[in-house]
Design a protein around this motif. Structure first.
Motif, PDB file in Angstrom:
ATOM      1  N   THR A 185     -12.423 -11.154   3.835  1.00 16.98           N
ATOM      2  CA  THR A 185     -11.336 -12.106   3.604  1.00 16.98           C
ATOM      3  C   THR A 185     -11.150 -12.482   2.134  1.00 16.98           C
ATOM      4  O   THR A 185     -12.075 -12.335   1.327  1.00 16.98           O
ATOM      5  CB  THR A 185     -11.606 -13.413   4.395  1.00 16.98           C
ATOM      6  N   ARG A 186      -9.989 -12.974   1.818  1.00 15.65           N
ATOM      7  CA  ARG A 186      -9.814 -13.736   0.585  1.00 15.65           C
ATOM      8  C   ARG A 186     -10.620 -15.021   0.798  1.00 15.65           C
ATOM      9  O   ARG A 186     -10.543 -15.633   1.866  1.00 15.65           O
ATOM     10  CB  ARG A 186      -8.341 -14.126   0.390  1.00 15.65           C
ATOM     11  N   GLY A 243     -16.362  -9.401  -3.965  1.00 16.06           N
ATOM     12  CA  GLY A 243     -15.435  -8.453  -4.576  1.00 16.06           C
ATOM     13  C   GLY A 243     -14.486  -7.906  -3.539  1.00 16.06           C
ATOM     14  O   GLY A 243     -14.481  -8.344  -2.386  1.00 16.06           O
ATOM     15  N   TYR A 244     -13.698  -6.968  -3.979  1.00 14.62           N
ATOM     16  CA  TYR A 244     -12.742  -6.306  -3.098  1.00 14.62           C
ATOM     17  C   TYR A 244     -13.215  -4.881  -2.925  1.00 14.62           C
ATOM     18  O   TYR A 244     -13.451  -4.183  -3.908  1.00 14.62           O
ATOM     19  CB  TYR A 244     -11.347  -6.343  -3.735  1.00 14.62           C
ATOM     20  N   ASN A 245     -13.421  -4.438  -1.693  1.00 13.18           N
ATOM     21  CA  ASN A 245     -13.944  -3.099  -1.484  1.00 13.18           C
ATOM     22  C   ASN A 245     -13.385  -2.521  -0.180  1.00 13.18           C
ATOM     23  O   ASN A 245     -13.784  -2.887   0.915  1.00 13.18           O
ATOM     24  CB  ASN A 245     -15.476  -3.159  -1.435  1.00 13.18           C
ATOM     25  N   GLU A 246     -12.432  -1.637  -0.359  1.00  7.70           N
ATOM     26  CA  GLU A 246     -11.701  -1.058   0.775  1.00  7.70           C
ATOM     27  C   GLU A 246     -12.657  -0.309   1.715  1.00  7.70           C
ATOM     28  O   GLU A 246     -12.641  -0.529   2.928  1.00  7.70           O
ATOM     29  CB  GLU A 246     -10.651  -0.102   0.187  1.00  7.70           C
ATOM     30  N   LEU A 265       0.851  -1.199   0.000  1.00  5.78           N
ATOM     31  CA  LEU A 265       0.000   0.000   0.000  1.00  5.78           C
ATOM     32  C   LEU A 265       0.882   1.242   0.000  1.00  5.78           C
ATOM     33  O   LEU A 265       1.993   1.189   0.504  1.00  5.78           O
ATOM     34  CB  LEU A 265      -0.883  -0.001   1.268  1.00  5.78           C
ATOM     35  N   PRO A 266       0.468   2.359  -0.552  1.00  7.99           N
ATOM     36  CA  PRO A 266      -0.841   2.602  -1.149  1.00  7.99           C
ATOM     37  C   PRO A 266      -0.899   2.303  -2.656  1.00  7.99           C
ATOM     38  O   PRO A 266      -1.765   2.831  -3.336  1.00  7.99           O
ATOM     39  CB  PRO A 266      -1.032   4.100  -0.902  1.00  7.99           C
ATOM     40  N   TYR A 267      -0.024   1.449  -3.133  1.00 10.22           N
ATOM     41  CA  TYR A 267       0.091   1.271  -4.589  1.00 10.22           C
ATOM     42  C   TYR A 267      -0.545  -0.009  -5.124  1.00 10.22           C
ATOM     43  O   TYR A 267      -1.059  -0.028  -6.231  1.00 10.22           O
ATOM     44  CB  TYR A 267       1.564   1.345  -5.001  1.00 10.22           C
ATOM     45  N   SER A 268      -0.473  -1.091  -4.364  1.00 12.34           N
ATOM     46  CA  SER A 268      -1.051  -2.353  -4.840  1.00 12.34           C
ATOM     47  C   SER A 268      -1.364  -3.219  -3.633  1.00 12.34           C
ATOM     48  O   SER A 268      -0.630  -3.182  -2.640  1.00 12.34           O
ATOM     49  CB  SER A 268      -0.064  -3.073  -5.774  1.00 12.34           C
ATOM     50  N   LYS A 269      -2.444  -3.982  -3.743  1.00 10.85           N
ATOM     51  CA  LYS A 269      -2.800  -4.829  -2.593  1.00 10.85           C
ATOM     52  C   LYS A 269      -3.662  -6.001  -3.015  1.00 10.85           C
ATOM     53  O   LYS A 269      -4.611  -5.839  -3.782  1.00 10.85           O
ATOM     54  CB  LYS A 269      -3.572  -4.001  -1.552  1.00 10.85           C
ATOM     55  N   SER A 270      -3.307  -7.201  -2.516  1.00  8.83           N
ATOM     56  CA  SER A 270      -4.257  -8.311  -2.608  1.00  8.83           C
ATOM     57  C   SER A 270      -4.533  -8.879  -1.225  1.00  8.83           C
ATOM     58  O   SER A 270      -5.519  -9.562  -1.011  1.00  8.83           O
ATOM     59  CB  SER A 270      -3.751  -9.405  -3.553  1.00  8.83           C
ATOM     60  N   GLY A 271      -3.648  -8.631  -0.275  1.00  8.26           N
ATOM     61  CA  GLY A 271      -3.856  -9.154   1.077  1.00  8.26           C
ATOM     62  C   GLY A 271      -2.958  -8.443   2.075  1.00  8.26           C
ATOM     63  O   GLY A 271      -2.452  -7.341   1.821  1.00  8.26           O
ATOM     64  N   GLY A 272      -2.742  -9.122   3.208  1.00  7.89           N
ATOM     65  CA  GLY A 272      -2.041  -8.517   4.329  1.00  7.89           C
ATOM     66  C   GLY A 272      -0.605  -8.106   4.043  1.00  7.89           C
ATOM     67  O   GLY A 272      -0.073  -7.196   4.706  1.00  7.89           O
ATOM     68  N   VAL A 284     -28.666 -14.109  14.805  1.00  6.63           N
ATOM     69  CA  VAL A 284     -27.558 -13.283  14.318  1.00  6.63           C
ATOM     70  C   VAL A 284     -27.839 -12.795  12.898  1.00  6.63           C
ATOM     71  O   VAL A 284     -28.666 -13.361  12.188  1.00  6.63           O
ATOM     72  CB  VAL A 284     -26.214 -14.064  14.289  1.00  6.63           C
ATOM     73  N   GLN A 285     -27.091 -11.767  12.523  1.00  9.87           N
ATOM     74  CA  GLN A 285     -27.000 -11.359  11.113  1.00  9.87           C
ATOM     75  C   GLN A 285     -25.563 -11.585  10.666  1.00  9.87           C
ATOM     76  O   GLN A 285     -24.638 -11.586  11.489  1.00  9.87           O
ATOM     77  CB  GLN A 285     -27.346  -9.872  10.966  1.00  9.87           C
ATOM     78  N   LEU A 286     -25.401 -11.731   9.350  1.00  6.83           N
ATOM     79  CA  LEU A 286     -24.064 -12.063   8.848  1.00  6.83           C
ATOM     80  C   LEU A 286     -23.750 -11.242   7.601  1.00  6.83           C
ATOM     81  O   LEU A 286     -24.579 -11.165   6.688  1.00  6.83           O
ATOM     82  CB  LEU A 286     -24.028 -13.566   8.501  1.00  6.83           C
ATOM     83  N   VAL A 287     -22.561 -10.649   7.574  1.00  4.83           N
ATOM     84  CA  VAL A 287     -22.103  -9.993   6.342  1.00  4.83           C
ATOM     85  C   VAL A 287     -20.724 -10.532   5.971  1.00  4.83           C
ATOM     86  O   VAL A 287     -19.831 -10.606   6.821  1.00  4.83           O
ATOM     87  CB  VAL A 287     -22.083  -8.447   6.452  1.00  4.83           C
ATOM     88  N   ILE A 288     -20.601 -10.942   4.727  1.00  8.49           N
ATOM     89  CA  ILE A 288     -19.318 -11.465   4.237  1.00  8.49           C
ATOM     90  C   ILE A 288     -18.872 -10.622   3.056  1.00  8.49           C
ATOM     91  O   ILE A 288     -19.607 -10.442   2.088  1.00  8.49           O
ATOM     92  CB  ILE A 288     -19.460 -12.944   3.795  1.00  8.49           C
TER      93      ILE A 288
END
Ligand code: ADP
Ligand code: GLC
Length: 473
Positions: A298-299, A353-356, A12-19, A321-325
């Motif tokens: 998560t991935r 999807g991927y959503n920061e 970051l802040p240039y490219s990211k797929s995970g930790g 419960v409610q759940l958001v993934i």
């Protein structure tokens, strides 16, 4: 003052797929705070080019390495004290994704070579080259066996394993991308089965090998977690150490995070409820304060325990419960999760999807963060969720074990919930317990939130550990 060059395939802040990108985005800043010089070098992907027109061209040279003969253009930037360099070669990196291509071996062979060829052209003079994951694993052996210049012999090498599962194992022909003699294949140094392994080369040729938690550093010495590298890892002895990751506590800060509906602090968490309501509304969940909202960001891979979640989905949703993934990845997992909204209308949502921005809102708006990983070198998500007062429920493995302290109902201590064995029933047992605490022990839950938010998840301690490690070199 030592100068550290961090080499990575994403940051970051240039490219990211995970930790890994989180680490590369935040560790260098922490190193500069400890009085070190820090620079980062990354590949220049299509997205980097499109989203960062501010990067300036620094120099151009040819990389000739075995069968490779291509131009590298180096771009640069500076953020605060940290310098960034980018290797541009559009045939290799001007693509929609970062990895997973048939020519990955050649692409990252080029990257490793280009990084080393770049060094005489730039003003930053590293003492230590700190490589990360398989994509950069060939750098230490290249310095020691291929590059003859004085300065290349002077560099010390640290190699950090962020995930031993991804090893950069390629057919033997990939060796033709280097000018390394067959000798290092024949003597086994870079040979793995009948091909070569970038990860193995990194482990063998680095002066120090680190991984991202103490527990994972021990786990990878066993056949269960060692991914068939446990033998060579054991040979590193004291030169293999675990240093737990921190996070960028400026970016991940509930008191001023602009992505949140309202900001809140550990001493006044009323606005966390407002974040929850706004998240429920945004996602089409029933808007209600008094129902436990569980989040997952998560991935979508088996590493993250997604089989437990899929197996136990009905049981989870049978609770109040409610759940958001939020996630993307494996096709099968995606297609299974796509069914949940129809099955549990207004109670479960899957955002594929991927959503920061949405990730920030989930970390803030949920009550519980579920992360039942099969293995977890460190884990960044549970650190973020603690910082936002969203109580993690994790499996006791790797960094999850080291960073989440299980709730003790007798003295009220703890920062989350955890279970030991990778079994759906175990996860459900602890989840039922957490749900019980949430509904029937409200003071206990409030205490958990306060304690989780007070955990020091910054880089301060770990940056000091890296500094001490660098100084031994
Ligand atoms: P890993 O690196 O194994 O994927 P970590 O927990 O170390 O796991 O880091 C994951 C990082 O990627 C966290 O910053 C998390 O918020 C982020 N992340 C993962 N999936 C998504 C997604 N779909 N959208 C936004 N952020 C994501
Ligand atoms: C890897 C690991 C994760 C770790 C991250 C950063 O992606 O899977 O556990 O937090 O690297 O070190």
């Amino acid at each position: 003052m030592k100068n550290i060059l961090l080499v990575s395939a994403e940051g970051l802040p240039y490219s990211k797929s995970g930790g890994l990108a989180d680490v590369i985005g935040s560790l260098p800043v922490a190193l500069t705070k400890q009085g070190m010089g820090a620079a980062v070098v990354l590949p220049m992907y299509k997205k980097t080019i499109e989203q960062h027109p501010e990067l300036t061209e620094l120099c151009t040279f040819h990389v000739t390495s075995g069968v490779i003969n291509k131009q590298a253009v180096v771009y640069g930037a500076k953020i605060g004290e940290v310098q960034y360099f980018f290797i541009r070669q559009d045939d290799y990196f001007y693509r929609d994704g970062m990895y997973g291509y048939a020519d990955d071996g050649e692409r990252f062979a080029f990257f490793c070579k280009a990084v080393l060829d770049m060094l005489p052209h730039i003003r930053f003079k590293p003492d230590i080259i700190h490589c990360n994951d398989w994509q950069t694993g060939m750098i230490p052996i290249l310095c020691k066996q291929e590059y003859t210049g004085e300065e290349y012999k002077r560099y010390k090498h640290v190699y950090t394993i962020h995930n031993l599962l991804f090893q950069g194992n390629f057919p033997k022909e990939t060796l033709q991308c280097f000018n390394i003699s067959d000798h290092y294949y024949n003597n086994g140094d870079i040979r793995f089965d009948n091909g070569i392994s970038f990860m193995k080369a990194g482990i063998i040729y680095a002066d120090k090998v680190t991984t991202v938690s103490q527990t994972y550093a021990k786990e990878i010495l066993t056949p269960e977690y060692g991914e068939r590298m446990e033998g060579i890892l054991a040979q590193k002895g004291d030169n293999l150490v675990g240093i737990v990751n921190g996070i960028d506590v400026e970016n991940w800060n509930p008191t001023k995070d602009p992505a949140l509906y309202k900001n809140y602090t550990a001493t006044d968490i009323r606005n966390k409820k407002a974040c929850k309501r706004s998240l429920q509304y945004q996602l089409g969940l029933r808007v209600a304060d008094d129902v436990m909202l569980i989040g997952i960001v998560t991935r979508l891979t088996w590493q993250k325990g997604m089989h437990l979640i899929l197996d136990k989905l009905t049981n989870i949703m049978n609770q109040d419960v409610q759940l958001v993934i939020l996630g993307s990845g494996d096709n099968y997992i995606e297609s299974e999760l796509k069914k949940i909204e129809a099955t549990y209308p207004h109670r479960a949502v899957f955002y594929c999807g991927y959503n920061e921005e949405l990730s920030h809102r989930i970390y803030a708006g949920c009550d519980l963060f579920l992360m039942p990983s099969l293995f977890e070198p460190c884990g960044i998500s549970q650190l973020i969720s603690m910082r936002y007062g969203t109580i993690p429920l994790v499996r006791e493995t790797g960094g999850l074990k080291d960073t989440v302290k299980p709730f003790n109902e007798y003295d009220g201590s703890g920062t989350g919930f955890s279970f030991r064995y990778f079994k759906g029933d175990e996860m459900m047992f602890i989840l039922a317990y957490a749900i019980n605490v949430y509904y029937y022990n409200k003071p206990g839950w409030r205490k958990l939130i306060k304690q989780a938010m007070s955990v020091d998840v910054s880089w301060d301690n770990s940056a000091r550990e890296y500094k001490a490690l660098y100084e031994t070199l």
